[in-house]
Write a protein that holds these residues in place. Sequence first.
Motif, PDB file in Angstrom:
ATOM      1  N   SER A 284       0.730  -1.192  -0.010  1.00  0.00           N
ATOM      2  CA  SER A 284       0.196   0.167   0.040  1.00  0.00           C
ATOM      3  C   SER A 284       0.891   1.260   0.065  1.00  0.00           C
ATOM      4  N   GLN A 285       0.272   2.366  -0.380  1.00  0.00           N
ATOM      5  CA  GLN A 285       1.058   3.448  -0.188  1.00  0.00           C
ATOM      6  C   GLN A 285       1.407   4.009   1.027  1.00  0.00           C
ATOM      7  N   ARG A 286       0.539   3.574   2.023  1.00  0.00           N
ATOM      8  CA  ARG A 286       1.088   3.879   3.467  1.00  0.00           C
ATOM      9  C   ARG A 286       2.221   3.256   3.956  1.00  0.00           C
ATOM     10  N   ILE A 287       2.442   1.882   3.366  1.00  0.00           N
ATOM     11  CA  ILE A 287       3.533   1.335   3.721  1.00  0.00           C
ATOM     12  C   ILE A 287       4.581   1.912   2.713  1.00  0.00           C
ATOM     13  N   CYS A 288       4.378   2.114   1.525  1.00  0.00           N
ATOM     14  CA  CYS A 288       5.473   2.784   1.080  1.00  0.00           C
ATOM     15  C   CYS A 288       6.030   4.205   1.559  1.00  0.00           C
ATOM     16  N   ASN A 289       5.259   4.908   2.212  1.00  0.00           N
ATOM     17  CA  ASN A 289       5.492   6.068   3.041  1.00  0.00           C
ATOM     18  C   ASN A 289       6.716   5.847   4.076  1.00  0.00           C
ATOM     19  N   VAL A 290       6.035   4.729   4.862  1.00  0.00           N
ATOM     20  CA  VAL A 290       7.140   4.313   6.014  1.00  0.00           C
ATOM     21  C   VAL A 290       8.363   3.765   5.488  1.00  0.00           C
ATOM     22  N   ALA A 291       8.251   3.021   4.565  1.00  0.00           N
ATOM     23  CA  ALA A 291       9.658   2.558   4.085  1.00  0.00           C
ATOM     24  C   ALA A 291      10.568   3.704   3.519  1.00  0.00           C
ATOM     25  N   ALA A 292       9.863   4.763   2.974  1.00  0.00           N
ATOM     26  CA  ALA A 292      10.751   5.994   2.325  1.00  0.00           C
ATOM     27  C   ALA A 292      11.314   6.580   3.624  1.00  0.00           C
ATOM     28  N   ASN A 293      10.832   6.694   4.737  1.00  0.00           N
ATOM     29  CA  ASN A 293      11.477   7.144   5.949  1.00  0.00           C
ATOM     30  C   ASN A 293      12.701   6.421   6.459  1.00  0.00           C
ATOM     31  N   PHE A 294      12.455   5.247   6.424  1.00  0.00           N
ATOM     32  CA  PHE A 294      13.634   4.180   6.518  1.00  0.00           C
ATOM     33  C   PHE A 294      14.850   4.579   5.611  1.00  0.00           C
ATOM     34  N   ARG A 295      14.550   4.652   4.581  1.00  0.00           N
ATOM     35  CA  ARG A 295      15.711   4.938   3.376  1.00  0.00           C
ATOM     36  C   ARG A 295      16.083   6.504   3.203  1.00  0.00           C
ATOM     37  N   GLY A 296      15.483   7.290   3.959  1.00  0.00           N
ATOM     38  CA  GLY A 296      15.783   8.651   3.649  1.00  0.00           C
ATOM     39  C   GLY A 296      15.320   9.395   2.533  1.00  0.00           C
ATOM     40  N   LEU A 297      14.292   8.781   2.030  1.00  0.00           N
ATOM     41  CA  LEU A 297      13.797   9.344   0.658  1.00  0.00           C
ATOM     42  C   LEU A 297      12.678  10.260   0.856  1.00  0.00           C
ATOM     43  N   GLU A 298      13.099  11.592   0.239  1.00  0.00           N
ATOM     44  CA  GLU A 298      11.808  12.556   0.321  1.00  0.00           C
ATOM     45  C   GLU A 298      10.648  12.327  -0.482  1.00  0.00           C
ATOM     46  N   THR A 299      10.845  11.484  -1.348  1.00  0.00           N
ATOM     47  CA  THR A 299       9.683  11.083  -2.462  1.00  0.00           C
ATOM     48  C   THR A 299       9.436   9.519  -2.294  1.00  0.00           C
ATOM     49  N   PRO A 300       8.535   9.039  -1.608  1.00  0.00           N
ATOM     50  CA  PRO A 300       8.127   7.671  -1.507  1.00  0.00           C
ATOM     51  C   PRO A 300       7.995   7.067  -2.943  1.00  0.00           C
ATOM     52  N   ASP A 301       8.165   5.577  -2.928  1.00  0.00           N
ATOM     53  CA  ASP A 301       7.902   5.002  -4.145  1.00  0.00           C
ATOM     54  C   ASP A 301       6.404   4.897  -4.291  1.00  0.00           C
ATOM     55  N   SER A 302       5.987   4.772  -5.509  1.00  0.00           N
ATOM     56  CA  SER A 302       4.537   5.071  -5.847  1.00  0.00           C
ATOM     57  C   SER A 302       3.964   3.414  -5.898  1.00  0.00           C
ATOM     58  N   ALA A 303       2.965   3.364  -5.001  1.00  0.00           N
ATOM     59  CA  ALA A 303       2.193   2.222  -5.016  1.00  0.00           C
ATOM     60  C   ALA A 303       1.268   1.953  -6.097  1.00  0.00           C
ATOM     61  N   VAL A 304       1.555   1.109  -7.013  1.00  0.00           N
ATOM     62  CA  VAL A 304       0.419   0.693  -8.145  1.00  0.00           C
ATOM     63  C   VAL A 304      -0.104  -0.375  -8.125  1.00  0.00           C
ATOM     64  N   GLY A 305       0.008  -1.154  -7.184  1.00  0.00           N
ATOM     65  CA  GLY A 305      -0.462  -2.798  -7.361  1.00  0.00           C
ATOM     66  C   GLY A 305      -2.043  -2.805  -6.466  1.00  0.00           C
ATOM     67  N   PRO A 306      -2.637  -3.668  -6.649  1.00  0.00           N
ATOM     68  CA  PRO A 306      -4.077  -4.039  -5.957  1.00  0.00           C
ATOM     69  C   PRO A 306      -4.229  -3.437  -4.595  1.00  0.00           C
ATOM     70  N   ALA A 307      -3.129  -3.517  -3.869  1.00  0.00           N
ATOM     71  CA  ALA A 307      -3.167  -3.007  -2.233  1.00  0.00           C
ATOM     72  C   ALA A 307      -2.757  -1.441  -2.203  1.00  0.00           C
ATOM     73  N   ALA A 308      -2.514  -0.860  -3.244  1.00  0.00           N
ATOM     74  CA  ALA A 308      -1.990   0.534  -3.315  1.00  0.00           C
ATOM     75  C   ALA A 308      -2.932   1.205  -2.390  1.00  0.00           C
ATOM     76  N   ASN A 309      -4.033   1.347  -2.334  1.00  0.00           N
ATOM     77  CA  ASN A 309      -4.966   2.139  -1.713  1.00  0.00           C
ATOM     78  C   ASN A 309      -5.567   1.764  -0.358  1.00  0.00           C
ATOM     79  N   ALA A 310      -4.979   0.516   0.406  1.00  0.00           N
ATOM     80  CA  ALA A 310      -5.513   0.117   1.291  1.00  0.00           C
ATOM     81  C   ALA A 310      -5.099   1.069   2.508  1.00  0.00           C
ATOM     82  N   ASN A 311      -6.210   1.545   3.222  1.00  0.00           N
ATOM     83  CA  ASN A 311      -6.261   2.407   4.380  1.00  0.00           C
ATOM     84  C   ASN A 311      -5.725   2.021   5.614  1.00  0.00           C
ATOM     85  N   ILE A 312      -4.871   1.370   5.664  1.00  0.00           N
ATOM     86  CA  ILE A 312      -4.429   0.798   7.244  1.00  0.00           C
ATOM     87  C   ILE A 312      -2.883   1.096   7.528  1.00  0.00           C
ATOM     88  N   GLN A 313      -3.026   1.998   8.347  1.00  0.00           N
ATOM     89  CA  GLN A 313      -1.625   2.776   8.785  1.00  0.00           C
ATOM     90  C   GLN A 313      -0.588   1.531   9.509  1.00  0.00           C
TER      91      GLN A 313
END
Length: 589
Positions: A284-313
């Motif tokens: 999901s994009q929420r998981i990608c956002n957390v992963a970006a913080n682990f990597r020091g990225l200002e721009t998270p990776d883009s979630a494009v799969g079936p789970a992309a919009n899962a609203n679970i923090q």
Amino acid sequence: MMSMNSEKRRQQAAVLLSEMQQQTMLAGGGRLVTACPGAGKTRSVGARAAVLDADGLRVALVTYTNVAADEMRGTLARDYGARLADQHYVGTLHSFLLKYVFRPFSHLVMGCSVPPAVRVESGERFLRFKEHRLALDDFEFHVDSSLTFEGRYPNGLFLKRAALSEAMRAEATAGKVEEARSGVVQVDEAMYWCMLTLEKFPDVRSAVAARFDEIIVDEAQDTSGFQIECLRLIAGAGLSSLFLVGDFDQSIYEFKGASRKSCLGLASQIGLVEYRLTENHRSSQRICNVAANFRGLETPDSAVGPAANANIQPSVMLYEPERLALIPDDFSSYLKQFEISPSHGAVIARNNRLLDSLSGRPSRPGFTPSIRLCLDVARLDHQAPALRQLRNLEDLIVNVAFGEAQASRTVERSESLRDAAMFVVDNLPPSEGLLGEWVNSATSIIVSAAQLVGGDAGVRDRISTRLRISATNAELPLEEAVQPGRSDGLRLDTIHGVKGMSIGGVLLVVDHVERYDGALQADEWASAIRRQTESKAQHVADEELRIVYVALTRAERVCRLAIPSDTSVATLEAFRSVGFTVEGLDVSA
């Protein structure tokens, strides 16, 4: 002009790959591709190999593990209808170098008069250091040909490299050279001799470079220093194209010699242009956002799969250590809240001791790998084993039949060997009764299989080392010795065991037991997060943090941490700072 077969493969790739994947993986020659978690590397790499095959080019497609190599073969056949013929190579990089360098040419540097072979069993030579005996196998070569001791003292503490005298190093080096002259070396040490062979014999590296039009290295972040140097030498000898693919934030095999830094250095040295795959088809994009913080990225990776919009923090739950064995049941119920089947979830731990505690069973006895293999096959209840299990059975049979060194030199996979492996599958006893009785029955089956392929007189001696078991463990009932799967299908595994997987919901359990140095795992991980944040590095610099990163990025929709309830607020704040919610505690107070 493009052939009809080539055009068909490209059309298949166009259907299966995104535009980013096509532009990155199918166009042009050698390059460095850095891929985010869930980027679809296996399918994309398979597409490139399939297209190159259709274009009439010879491809060596190498990866880190045999499991990954089997997955790649499956992708090529299933998705692209490609079964790469003998002019190509698909397998591990280790096996590639054994086949094209070590076995045909390394006798030139080893000084042996027989074809070189490798062994995986422990050697029997020891050196004296003060009052201790040090195994020669625990001395390891490095890329600069220096030798250090990488084992442990009998008291369990690591021996400092500087503690060894030059005389001890010289004695160990002489022992290694003598072993090489016998023609049999440790399986990992074979890579050192491959490197020396390529260094000293330009014609050898030119021959390997000319054998293939492109070498594709998948999971490049896990290649060892020796393997990187071998690739550098081959690339410099006229190789047309070297294509490196990996996620360098998932490099978690440094303890096995993987050199993330050296791999990136190789790409820079030979001028490979970097391309990035930043579309995550798993999480999901929420998981990608957390992963970006682990990597020091200002721009998270883009979630494009079936789970992309899962609203679970991504979240942190706190647990009482005495309730550790209840965590899997709690997580199974938690997944059902989001309509995720427990069979599509996993509870993950850093080590097997914690995994045993989570299962509610005492620690499993120390089985040999051969016993574990046979037990896994027996529990299939005569169903067809996975290809990797079948090949491991074949390896066991030939090593018992002929001895490891002779088998690695002479035995080819054949119909009779496959028949012998299937004989074992069909005749292993059910996994019930006492462990010792079961091992005795399994031993008889393996001996019979070894004799089916013409095993020599040493079969029974060799099987006794492969299927050995202590008298204490022999009295254990199998149901106590073997951890069964859960009835709801929830997976319990280590972080290394789930690498490469996509899992609907992941719970990573943080250990409550202090390490040997008194540190707690949660505090150690929190410190690594703070260092990562302060450094502003555009990658995960700390290997321990990369291990956490690998675990969490397996998740598709649910990403969760279980942390001991007595963890300090400061430590919990570190996890909150990278995007986790902390349940039951106001860390901002």
